[in-house]
Design a protein around this motif. Structure first.
Motif, PDB file in Angstrom:
ATOM      1  N   PHE A 277      33.306  40.906  47.322  1.00  0.00           N
ATOM      2  CA  PHE A 277      33.184  41.524  46.009  1.00  0.00           C
ATOM      3  C   PHE A 277      33.999  40.753  44.974  1.00  0.00           C
ATOM      4  CE2 PHE A 277      35.079  44.398  42.833  1.00  0.00           C
ATOM      5  CZ  PHE A 277      33.923  44.751  42.144  1.00  0.00           C
ATOM      6  N   ILE A 278      35.247  40.432  45.305  1.00  0.00           N
ATOM      7  CA  ILE A 278      36.108  39.713  44.373  1.00  0.00           C
ATOM      8  C   ILE A 278      35.544  38.328  44.070  1.00  0.00           C
ATOM      9  CG2 ILE A 278      38.368  38.635  44.105  1.00  0.00           C
ATOM     10  CD1 ILE A 278      38.370  41.618  43.553  1.00  0.00           C
ATOM     11  N   THR A 279      34.970  37.677  45.065  1.00  0.00           N
ATOM     12  CA  THR A 279      34.359  36.367  44.827  1.00  0.00           C
ATOM     13  C   THR A 279      33.287  36.461  43.742  1.00  0.00           C
ATOM     14  OG1 THR A 279      34.813  35.511  47.044  1.00  0.00           O
ATOM     15  CG2 THR A 279      32.926  34.572  45.877  1.00  0.00           C
ATOM     16  N   GLY A 280      32.422  37.466  43.843  1.00  0.00           N
ATOM     17  CA  GLY A 280      31.392  37.641  42.822  1.00  0.00           C
ATOM     18  C   GLY A 280      31.983  37.906  41.451  1.00  0.00           C
ATOM     19  N   GLU A 281      33.030  38.716  41.398  1.00  0.00           N
ATOM     20  CA  GLU A 281      33.645  39.068  40.123  1.00  0.00           C
ATOM     21  C   GLU A 281      34.365  37.883  39.482  1.00  0.00           C
ATOM     22  OE1 GLU A 281      33.714  42.371  38.432  1.00  0.00           O
ATOM     23  OE2 GLU A 281      31.902  42.109  39.620  1.00  0.00           O
ATOM     24  N   MET A 282      34.929  37.013  40.288  1.00  0.00           N
ATOM     25  CA  MET A 282      35.632  35.852  39.746  1.00  0.00           C
ATOM     26  C   MET A 282      34.677  34.885  39.063  1.00  0.00           C
ATOM     27  SD  MET A 282      38.903  36.152  40.283  1.00  0.00           S
ATOM     28  CE  MET A 282      39.688  34.538  40.394  1.00  0.00           C
ATOM     29  N   ASN A 283      33.417  34.915  39.473  1.00  0.00           N
ATOM     30  CA  ASN A 283      32.429  34.010  38.898  1.00  0.00           C
ATOM     31  C   ASN A 283      31.533  34.685  37.859  1.00  0.00           C
ATOM     32  OD1 ASN A 283      32.994  31.596  40.573  1.00  0.00           O
ATOM     33  ND2 ASN A 283      32.328  32.889  42.262  1.00  0.00           N
ATOM     34  N   ARG A 284      31.778  35.957  37.561  1.00  0.00           N
ATOM     35  CA  ARG A 284      30.930  36.705  36.627  1.00  0.00           C
ATOM     36  C   ARG A 284      31.585  36.759  35.250  1.00  0.00           C
ATOM     37  NH1 ARG A 284      29.451  42.460  35.485  1.00  0.00           N
ATOM     38  NH2 ARG A 284      31.090  43.234  36.867  1.00  0.00           N
ATOM     39  N   PRO A 285      30.901  36.265  34.208  1.00  0.00           N
ATOM     40  CA  PRO A 285      31.494  36.274  32.862  1.00  0.00           C
ATOM     41  C   PRO A 285      31.726  37.700  32.353  1.00  0.00           C
ATOM     42  CG  PRO A 285      29.576  34.814  32.972  1.00  0.00           C
ATOM     43  CD  PRO A 285      29.579  35.620  34.227  1.00  0.00           C
ATOM     44  N   PHE A 286      32.693  37.826  31.452  1.00  0.00           N
ATOM     45  CA  PHE A 286      32.919  39.073  30.743  1.00  0.00           C
ATOM     46  C   PHE A 286      32.083  39.102  29.471  1.00  0.00           C
ATOM     47  CE2 PHE A 286      36.499  39.598  33.500  1.00  0.00           C
ATOM     48  CZ  PHE A 286      36.821  40.952  33.456  1.00  0.00           C
ATOM     49  N   ASN A 287      31.756  40.324  29.041  1.00  0.00           N
ATOM     50  CA  ASN A 287      31.197  40.472  27.702  1.00  0.00           C
ATOM     51  C   ASN A 287      32.345  40.762  26.740  1.00  0.00           C
ATOM     52  OD1 ASN A 287      31.870  43.233  27.961  1.00  0.00           O
ATOM     53  ND2 ASN A 287      29.855  43.702  28.834  1.00  0.00           N
ATOM     54  N   ASP A 288      32.047  41.112  25.514  1.00  0.00           N
ATOM     55  CA  ASP A 288      33.084  41.321  24.504  1.00  0.00           C
ATOM     56  C   ASP A 288      33.535  42.772  24.389  1.00  0.00           C
ATOM     57  OD1 ASP A 288      33.185  38.655  23.819  1.00  0.00           O
ATOM     58  OD2 ASP A 288      31.651  38.838  22.258  1.00  0.00           O
ATOM     59  N   GLN A 289      33.056  43.642  25.277  1.00  0.00           N
ATOM     60  CA  GLN A 289      33.403  45.047  25.140  1.00  0.00           C
ATOM     61  C   GLN A 289      34.812  45.360  25.609  1.00  0.00           C
ATOM     62  OE1 GLN A 289      30.205  47.047  27.266  1.00  0.00           O
ATOM     63  NE2 GLN A 289      29.131  47.405  25.345  1.00  0.00           N
ATOM     64  N   SER A 290      35.195  44.824  26.740  1.00  0.00           N
ATOM     65  CA  SER A 290      36.514  45.098  27.295  1.00  0.00           C
ATOM     66  C   SER A 290      36.914  43.961  28.222  1.00  0.00           C
ATOM     67  CB  SER A 290      36.515  46.422  28.069  1.00  0.00           C
ATOM     68  OG  SER A 290      37.741  46.607  28.747  1.00  0.00           O
ATOM     69  N   PRO A 291      38.198  43.609  28.274  1.00  0.00           N
ATOM     70  CA  PRO A 291      38.636  42.559  29.199  1.00  0.00           C
ATOM     71  C   PRO A 291      38.967  43.091  30.591  1.00  0.00           C
ATOM     72  CG  PRO A 291      40.455  43.181  27.789  1.00  0.00           C
ATOM     73  CD  PRO A 291      39.280  44.010  27.345  1.00  0.00           C
ATOM     74  N   PHE A 292      38.622  44.347  30.872  1.00  0.00           N
ATOM     75  CA  PHE A 292      38.927  44.960  32.167  1.00  0.00           C
ATOM     76  C   PHE A 292      37.654  45.436  32.857  1.00  0.00           C
ATOM     77  CE2 PHE A 292      42.323  46.402  29.135  1.00  0.00           C
ATOM     78  CZ  PHE A 292      43.222  45.398  29.440  1.00  0.00           C
ATOM     79  N   ARG A 293      37.609  45.215  34.188  1.00  0.00           N
ATOM     80  CA  ARG A 293      36.531  45.771  35.002  1.00  0.00           C
ATOM     81  C   ARG A 293      37.160  46.497  36.195  1.00  0.00           C
ATOM     82  NH1 ARG A 293      32.951  40.694  34.114  1.00  0.00           N
ATOM     83  NH2 ARG A 293      33.739  39.937  36.121  1.00  0.00           N
ATOM     84  N   PRO A 294      37.445  47.799  36.063  1.00  0.00           N
ATOM     85  CA  PRO A 294      38.035  48.544  37.176  1.00  0.00           C
ATOM     86  C   PRO A 294      36.999  48.827  38.260  1.00  0.00           C
ATOM     87  CG  PRO A 294      37.558  50.018  35.360  1.00  0.00           C
ATOM     88  CD  PRO A 294      37.218  48.635  34.878  1.00  0.00           C
ATOM     89  N   PHE A 295      37.457  48.953  39.486  1.00  0.00           N
ATOM     90  CA  PHE A 295      36.525  49.214  40.591  1.00  0.00           C
ATOM     91  C   PHE A 295      37.226  50.008  41.682  1.00  0.00           C
ATOM     92  CE2 PHE A 295      38.715  45.388  41.934  1.00  0.00           C
ATOM     93  CZ  PHE A 295      38.884  45.562  43.302  1.00  0.00           C
ATOM     94  N   ILE A 296      36.410  50.606  42.544  1.00  0.00           N
ATOM     95  CA  ILE A 296      36.877  51.313  43.733  1.00  0.00           C
ATOM     96  C   ILE A 296      36.034  50.862  44.914  1.00  0.00           C
ATOM     97  CG2 ILE A 296      37.183  53.560  44.861  1.00  0.00           C
ATOM     98  CD1 ILE A 296      37.224  54.783  42.024  1.00  0.00           C
ATOM     99  N   LEU A 297      36.693  50.585  46.014  1.00  0.00           N
ATOM    100  CA  LEU A 297      36.013  50.261  47.265  1.00  0.00           C
ATOM    101  C   LEU A 297      36.595  51.178  48.337  1.00  0.00           C
ATOM    102  CD1 LEU A 297      34.219  48.630  49.151  1.00  0.00           C
ATOM    103  CD2 LEU A 297      35.953  46.825  49.169  1.00  0.00           C
ATOM    104  N   ASP A 298      35.789  52.110  48.832  1.00  0.00           N
ATOM    105  CA  ASP A 298      36.254  53.144  49.759  1.00  0.00           C
ATOM    106  C   ASP A 298      35.880  52.781  51.194  1.00  0.00           C
ATOM    107  OD1 ASP A 298      37.178  55.409  50.947  1.00  0.00           O
ATOM    108  OD2 ASP A 298      35.832  56.794  49.921  1.00  0.00           O
ATOM    109  N   HIS A 299      36.889  52.665  52.049  1.00  0.00           N
ATOM    110  CA  HIS A 299      36.656  52.382  53.458  1.00  0.00           C
ATOM    111  C   HIS A 299      37.011  53.565  54.348  1.00  0.00           C
ATOM    112  CE1 HIS A 299      36.643  47.683  53.092  1.00  0.00           C
ATOM    113  NE2 HIS A 299      35.501  48.238  52.735  1.00  0.00           N
TER     114      HIS A 299
END
Length: 409
Positions: free
Chosen positions: A73-95
């Motif tokens: 998941f983090i690999t995908g996020e590191m390569n995904r550009p941000f838009n101009d709405q917010s510099p944060f992308r919070p997430f939850i991964l439940d195991h």
């Protein structure tokens, strides 16, 4: 929000340039005990965001599929550009037995210390609501680290930068056809508990810090696995270290949210690389010299060249500028969280704290060791175009094996 607010400091402006080559993202993640209470996590995040960042567009937490690994998941996020709405992308991964609550962030907006502040407020609203902040963070106003405010000389800074550029002329460059591909991958490795104390003891016996020791191991690993091309004129190996500038400020910045970073570089000569105690001593000597001379504060002078090149040259020439003028084999970002807020809640509520660093246009690999309690985890970001996954696995195993052997010695 319409893009980054102005004015940005030099490092933030440089990051925005790097972002045109590839997303310059980072992440920090809490590993929490028990299953995730999605509704409570969402409510706590929205309250945190509403109070601390009223000007940013509010966004919901992304719920990650349980069958996806954190690293993928983090690999995908590191390569995904941000838009101009917010510099944060919070997430939850439940195991189930545990869950991850984290923030992927656009790095121009915040340094690692600031994101720890943000995660602290999210965590407090869930587990210590009486300690949660009820007013926005302080915002940077003007330069905090210029010559007058931070007590350093432009002349000394220029001389230091010239010496730095001269040293770089003897450092081996990465030589690989995939150098213009900045996609990256992330891997996470948990080391055996109890390693930090014996590693620290080993470092101190040799007049070094734990960070010096991590740098020395990084140098050994990069020498063996990174596709460098040493020559008679360029026999040395270069490493980069990101430095938190807050301790250099005359003001208390503990409640100020922003990006206050500089950098230093370390040069390892072939004779040093041949013998670990000698390598560690050389790195420790350079680190101590940089601290005495306040070298991290000179970083803006070194950034000016990159800013100028980014404004004038096309993409390929910018890439060649970094490859040739700032030839780094790898980097490190090391943090001990035992004296920060995560140490209070570990291990009962907070099982672990994970940090993810970007490689950017200069480094093929970055190691991100994080200490919490008796635990030491190793985040590892690498560029597959230069370091295939199989080789990256060998690098990580070599790094961990070296730490284990040093701890036992």
């Amino acid at each position: 929000m319409d893009g980054p607010p102005a004015p940005l400091n030099l490092f933030q402006r440089l990051i925005c340039q790097w972002d045109k080559l590839h997303p310059y993202n980072a992440a920090q993640i809490l590993q929490l005990a028990g299953p995730a209470d999605i509704a409570a996590l969402e409510a706590a995040w929205q309250d945190t965001h509403r109070i601390l960042f009223p000007k940013y567009t509010r966004i919901s937490i992304q719920s990650v599929a349980a069958n996806q690994t954190l690293a993928d998941f983090i690999t995908g996020e590191m390569n995904r550009p941000f838009n101009d709405q917010s510099p944060f992308r919070p997430f939850i991964l439940d195991h189930g037995t545990h869950h991850y609550a984290g923030i992927v962030y656009h790095h121009w907006a915040a340094d690692s210390v600031s994101i720890r502040m943000l995660l602290r407020e999210w965590f407090f609203r869930l587990h210590a609501p009486d300690r949660a902040r009820t007013t926005p963070f302080d915002q940077p106003r003007g330069s905090r680290f210029g010559p007058e405010r931070a007590n350093w000389s432009v002349g000394d800074g220029l001389l230091s930068s010239l010496r730095w550029a001269a040293r770089n002329r003897h450092v081996a460059r990465v030589d690989h056809r995939g150098y213009d591909d900045f996609n990256c991958r992330f891997a996470l490795h948990n080391l055996s508990p109890g390693l930090v104390a014996p590693l620290l003891a080993y470092a101190r016996r040799h007049g070094a810090t734990l960070n010096d020791l991590f740098l020395a191991v990084t140098a050994e690993v990069c020498k063996q696995f990174v596709p460098l091309k040493p020559t008679a004129r360029r026999p040395d190996l270069g490493l980069g270290t990101i430095v938190d500038l807050r301790p250099y400020s005359r003001e208390n910045l503990s409640d100020t949210f922003g990006l206050f970073l500089g950098f230093t570089s370390t040069v390892c000569r072939p004779a040093d690389l041949a013998e670990f105690p000698r390598l560690l001593k050389s790195i420790a000597t350079q680190s101590q010299s940089d601290k005495r001379a306040r070298v991290p504060l000179f970083s803006p002078l070194r950034m000016l060249a990159g800013l100028g090149v980014g404004k004038i040259y096309p993409r390929r020439k910018i890439i060649e500028f970094y490859r040739k003028r700032i030839p780094l084999a790898g980097g490190i970002s090391n943090v001990n969280l035992n004296r920060a807020w995560p140490g209070e809640f570990h291990p009962h509520r907070l099982l672990d704290y994970i940090r993810v660093s970007p490689t950017g246009p200069m480094m093929p690999v970055v190691f991100t060791p994080t200490t919490l309690g008796e635990n030491l985890n190793l985040g590892f970001t690498y560029r597959p175009s230069l370091i295939p996954p199989e080789r990256a696995g060998k690098m990580a195993r070599h790094f961990i094996h070296r730490l284990n052997s040093l701890a036992q010695s």
